[in-house]
Design a protein around this motif. Sequence first.
Motif, PDB file in Angstrom:
ATOM      1  N   THR A 294       0.830  -1.203   0.000  1.00 35.49           N
ATOM      2  CA  THR A 294       0.000   0.000   0.000  1.00 35.49           C
ATOM      3  C   THR A 294       0.867   1.257   0.000  1.00 35.49           C
ATOM      4  OG1 THR A 294      -1.714  -1.192   1.216  1.00 35.49           O
ATOM      5  CG2 THR A 294      -1.857   1.211   1.202  1.00 35.49           C
ATOM      6  N   ALA A 295       1.951   1.239   0.790  1.00 37.15           N
ATOM      7  CA  ALA A 295       2.844   2.401   0.851  1.00 37.15           C
ATOM      8  C   ALA A 295       3.497   2.659  -0.507  1.00 37.15           C
ATOM      9  CB  ALA A 295       3.912   2.181   1.920  1.00 37.15           C
ATOM     10  N   LEU A 296       3.860   1.586  -1.217  1.00 36.47           N
ATOM     11  CA  LEU A 296       4.446   1.771  -2.542  1.00 36.47           C
ATOM     12  C   LEU A 296       3.418   2.373  -3.498  1.00 36.47           C
ATOM     13  CD1 LEU A 296       6.870   1.468  -4.400  1.00 36.47           C
ATOM     14  CD2 LEU A 296       6.142  -0.872  -4.892  1.00 36.47           C
ATOM     15  N   THR A 297       2.169   1.941  -3.398  1.00 37.73           N
ATOM     16  CA  THR A 297       1.098   2.523  -4.216  1.00 37.73           C
ATOM     17  C   THR A 297       0.966   4.017  -3.931  1.00 37.73           C
ATOM     18  OG1 THR A 297      -0.112   0.422  -4.209  1.00 37.73           O
ATOM     19  CG2 THR A 297      -1.364   2.394  -4.758  1.00 37.73           C
ATOM     20  N   GLN A 298       1.069   4.392  -2.670  1.00 36.64           N
ATOM     21  CA  GLN A 298       0.961   5.806  -2.304  1.00 36.64           C
ATOM     22  C   GLN A 298       2.144   6.614  -2.833  1.00 36.64           C
ATOM     23  OE1 GLN A 298       0.498   5.588   1.962  1.00 36.64           O
ATOM     24  NE2 GLN A 298      -1.642   4.900   1.822  1.00 36.64           N
ATOM     25  N   LEU A 299       3.339   6.041  -2.790  1.00 35.82           N
ATOM     26  CA  LEU A 299       4.504   6.733  -3.353  1.00 35.82           C
ATOM     27  C   LEU A 299       4.315   6.972  -4.847  1.00 35.82           C
ATOM     28  CD1 LEU A 299       8.253   5.986  -2.676  1.00 35.82           C
ATOM     29  CD2 LEU A 299       7.435   6.198  -5.007  1.00 35.82           C
ATOM     30  N   LEU A 300       3.853   5.947  -5.556  1.00 40.29           N
ATOM     31  CA  LEU A 300       3.634   6.085  -7.001  1.00 40.29           C
ATOM     32  C   LEU A 300       2.564   7.130  -7.292  1.00 40.29           C
ATOM     33  CD1 LEU A 300       3.763   2.358  -8.148  1.00 40.29           C
ATOM     34  CD2 LEU A 300       5.372   4.153  -8.752  1.00 40.29           C
ATOM     35  N   ALA A 301       1.505   7.162  -6.480  1.00 40.42           N
ATOM     36  CA  ALA A 301       0.444   8.141  -6.684  1.00 40.42           C
ATOM     37  C   ALA A 301       0.969   9.559  -6.461  1.00 40.42           C
ATOM     38  CB  ALA A 301      -0.717   7.848  -5.744  1.00 40.42           C
ATOM     39  N   ALA A 302       1.913   9.701  -5.512  1.00 38.40           N
ATOM     40  CA  ALA A 302       2.489  11.023  -5.250  1.00 38.40           C
ATOM     41  C   ALA A 302       3.414  11.448  -6.385  1.00 38.40           C
ATOM     42  CB  ALA A 302       3.246  11.004  -3.923  1.00 38.40           C
ATOM     43  N   ALA A 303       4.187  10.487  -6.905  1.00 33.64           N
ATOM     44  CA  ALA A 303       5.145  10.822  -7.962  1.00 33.64           C
ATOM     45  C   ALA A 303       4.476  10.987  -9.312  1.00 33.64           C
ATOM     46  CB  ALA A 303       6.217   9.732  -8.049  1.00 33.64           C
ATOM     47  N   ARG A 304       3.354  10.264  -9.525  1.00 34.24           N
ATOM     48  CA  ARG A 304       2.664  10.325 -10.817  1.00 34.24           C
ATOM     49  C   ARG A 304       1.166  10.474 -10.590  1.00 34.24           C
ATOM     50  NH1 ARG A 304       5.190   4.726 -12.513  1.00 34.24           N
ATOM     51  NH2 ARG A 304       7.415   5.250 -12.626  1.00 34.24           N
ATOM     52  N   PRO A 305       0.726  11.630 -10.159  1.00 31.27           N
ATOM     53  CA  PRO A 305      -0.713  11.805  -9.907  1.00 31.27           C
ATOM     54  C   PRO A 305      -1.512  11.645 -11.203  1.00 31.27           C
ATOM     55  CG  PRO A 305       0.434  13.914  -9.824  1.00 31.27           C
ATOM     56  CD  PRO A 305       1.489  12.861  -9.903  1.00 31.27           C
ATOM     57  N   GLY A 306      -2.554  10.831 -11.133  1.00 35.13           N
ATOM     58  CA  GLY A 306      -3.335  10.562 -12.337  1.00 35.13           C
ATOM     59  C   GLY A 306      -4.389  11.607 -12.637  1.00 35.13           C
ATOM     60  N   ASP A 307      -4.560  12.585 -11.748  1.00 34.53           N
ATOM     61  CA  ASP A 307      -5.615  13.590 -11.952  1.00 34.53           C
ATOM     62  C   ASP A 307      -5.090  14.871 -12.581  1.00 34.53           C
ATOM     63  OD1 ASP A 307      -4.062  14.504  -9.910  1.00 34.53           O
ATOM     64  OD2 ASP A 307      -5.665  14.594  -8.404  1.00 34.53           O
ATOM     65  N   GLY A 308      -3.869  14.819 -13.121  1.00 35.53           N
ATOM     66  CA  GLY A 308      -3.302  16.009 -13.738  1.00 35.53           C
ATOM     67  C   GLY A 308      -2.663  16.965 -12.754  1.00 35.53           C
ATOM     68  N   GLY A 309      -2.564  16.533 -11.458  1.00 36.45           N
ATOM     69  CA  GLY A 309      -1.940  17.388 -10.461  1.00 36.45           C
ATOM     70  C   GLY A 309      -0.426  17.405 -10.596  1.00 36.45           C
ATOM     71  N   GLU A 310       0.202  18.225  -9.783  1.00 35.73           N
ATOM     72  CA  GLU A 310       1.650  18.353  -9.811  1.00 35.73           C
ATOM     73  C   GLU A 310       2.305  17.167  -9.104  1.00 35.73           C
ATOM     74  OE1 GLU A 310       3.838  20.595 -11.134  1.00 35.73           O
ATOM     75  OE2 GLU A 310       2.091  21.317 -12.250  1.00 35.73           O
ATOM     76  N   PRO A 311       3.296  16.531  -9.726  1.00 38.41           N
ATOM     77  CA  PRO A 311       4.005  15.438  -9.057  1.00 38.41           C
ATOM     78  C   PRO A 311       4.712  15.940  -7.800  1.00 38.41           C
ATOM     79  CG  PRO A 311       4.506  15.478 -11.406  1.00 38.41           C
ATOM     80  CD  PRO A 311       3.774  16.752 -11.104  1.00 38.41           C
ATOM     81  N   ASP A 312       4.716  15.113  -6.768  1.00 37.68           N
ATOM     82  CA  ASP A 312       5.442  15.445  -5.548  1.00 37.68           C
ATOM     83  C   ASP A 312       6.939  15.342  -5.825  1.00 37.68           C
ATOM     84  OD1 ASP A 312       5.479  15.695  -2.454  1.00 37.68           O
ATOM     85  OD2 ASP A 312       6.793  13.999  -2.889  1.00 37.68           O
ATOM     86  N   PRO A 313       7.708  16.417  -5.632  1.00 39.58           N
ATOM     87  CA  PRO A 313       9.124  16.392  -6.004  1.00 39.58           C
ATOM     88  C   PRO A 313       9.946  15.401  -5.195  1.00 39.58           C
ATOM     89  CG  PRO A 313       8.574  18.423  -4.818  1.00 39.58           C
ATOM     90  CD  PRO A 313       7.292  17.737  -5.122  1.00 39.58           C
ATOM     91  N   VAL A 314       9.586  15.190  -3.922  1.00 37.95           N
ATOM     92  CA  VAL A 314      10.338  14.246  -3.085  1.00 37.95           C
ATOM     93  C   VAL A 314      10.145  12.815  -3.599  1.00 37.95           C
ATOM     94  CG1 VAL A 314      10.528  13.251  -0.780  1.00 37.95           C
ATOM     95  CG2 VAL A 314      10.302  15.726  -1.056  1.00 37.95           C
ATOM     96  N   ALA A 315       8.872  12.425  -3.806  1.00 36.11           N
ATOM     97  CA  ALA A 315       8.592  11.074  -4.309  1.00 36.11           C
ATOM     98  C   ALA A 315       9.218  10.875  -5.689  1.00 36.11           C
ATOM     99  CB  ALA A 315       7.086  10.843  -4.369  1.00 36.11           C
ATOM    100  N   SER A 316       9.125  11.871  -6.542  1.00 36.34           N
ATOM    101  CA  SER A 316       9.701  11.765  -7.888  1.00 36.34           C
ATOM    102  C   SER A 316      11.203  11.580  -7.834  1.00 36.34           C
ATOM    103  CB  SER A 316       9.354  13.016  -8.705  1.00 36.34           C
ATOM    104  OG  SER A 316       7.969  13.138  -8.877  1.00 36.34           O
ATOM    105  N   ALA A 317      11.880  12.326  -6.944  1.00 33.94           N
ATOM    106  CA  ALA A 317      13.336  12.235  -6.846  1.00 33.94           C
ATOM    107  C   ALA A 317      13.778  10.869  -6.333  1.00 33.94           C
ATOM    108  CB  ALA A 317      13.862  13.343  -5.935  1.00 33.94           C
ATOM    109  N   VAL A 318      13.058  10.349  -5.326  1.00 34.31           N
ATOM    110  CA  VAL A 318      13.409   9.028  -4.783  1.00 34.31           C
ATOM    111  C   VAL A 318      13.201   7.950  -5.840  1.00 34.31           C
ATOM    112  CG1 VAL A 318      12.751   7.275  -3.092  1.00 34.31           C
ATOM    113  CG2 VAL A 318      12.975   9.668  -2.389  1.00 34.31           C
TER     114      VAL A 318
END
Length: 429
Positions: A294-318
């Motif tokens: 579940t935590a990995l799913t949340q990281l992916l959702a933060a790095a690649r938001p499917g609703d057109g939102g801004e990717p989380d820079p921390v999750a994307s960098a990791v």
Amino acid sequence: MVVRGGRTVRDLRRESRAAVLQRLYFDGPMSRHALGPATGLSSGSISNVVAELLADGLLEEAGSVGSDGGRPRTLLRVVPGSGHMIGVDVGETRVRVELFDLTLAEQARAERALTSSRYDVDVVVGHVQDGVAEVLRTAGVAADELLGVGIGVPGIVERGGGEGAVVHGQTMGWDAVPLERLLRRTGQLPPHVPYFIDNGAKTLGQAEMWFGAGRGARNAVVVLFGSGVGACVVTEEVEQGRAVEWGHLTVRVRGRRCRCGALGCLEAYAGAEALLARWREAGGRPSAEADEETALTQLLAAARPGDGGEPDPVASAVLAETAEFLGAGLSDLVNLFQPERVLVGGWAGLQLGAAFLEEVRGHALAHALTYPAGRVGIEMGHLGPDAVTVGAAILPLSDFFTRGGHRMPPDPDPVPSPAWRTALGGRLV
């Protein structure tokens, strides 16, 4: 009677039965006429072997095809219900047990979650025992009808001692665990039903090479990306595959502490457990109750938001750094083994998916030598989350084929005592 090469007539008959069974298994239905050139056996041998296999209930007729001006030719195929195998995946987050028929169609499945006590040997043995009982009960299959139980485990598997298969799983805290003896001690299976225990990355590789993205390749590296990482190398010299502790290659001297206790292992940077730990250290906030998946799913959702939102820079960098570490690790495999294909599987690999693999591929090809990099394909495996259990079930299936479709006898006759010992009877001390 001994024939060429020290083999007996019985050996030759067993090999002929195995050749027919395997050809029909992978390429059937086929006619007797087509089986000859496909197996290299004479028409007389084909007739005899097919007659035996039909009588044993392993083959059945499956329609007919026309021939050039002659009578239609009867097609033959393997009978799905003529045998059953169980495959078990002892993973990092759950124990998955599946029952298959002889054609590897799933008949029943059971799962048991592994929690904070996930590496407790007794817990794992109990989960395997409960799962086996559940799938047999669900499908109405008797335990003594099984061809065997295959089990994929993390770690190095040692064979040859009196304990049966022994597992050295350093990252799990398993130090020479006699897993086969512990399972046998439960008395759940009759003594003639064998256990086949092997490394989980190897069973994954076995499945992909038989039925998945590795079919047709002479050599490949199959990577299991879960909480940790592992790999199976299949080459022309090692046809059945060899598990390698790829996750414990040192990628950074005096680097992060790995689960195995060493510093700087690839697994300390690229496994899902390490990926999530690095995300938390950088300020990531998975929900408190989230398990690893579940935590990995949340990281992916933060790095690649499917609703057109801004990717989380921390999750994307990791995630980007993890792709670079994995790519560098794959380049080592490409340089060392020069495979035709590298296939990525495991629950974390499947979650991260094709977009992440594209980044990994770029880093791998950039780090690898030009010649092997130009010849290798790096892609996702085809068999999904059940690949380890399918590969584990292949272990008893392969043994069954090797024995020419003969089952282990339920109650092997004891070897009779020599006549001289019987005659002396009680006089022997």
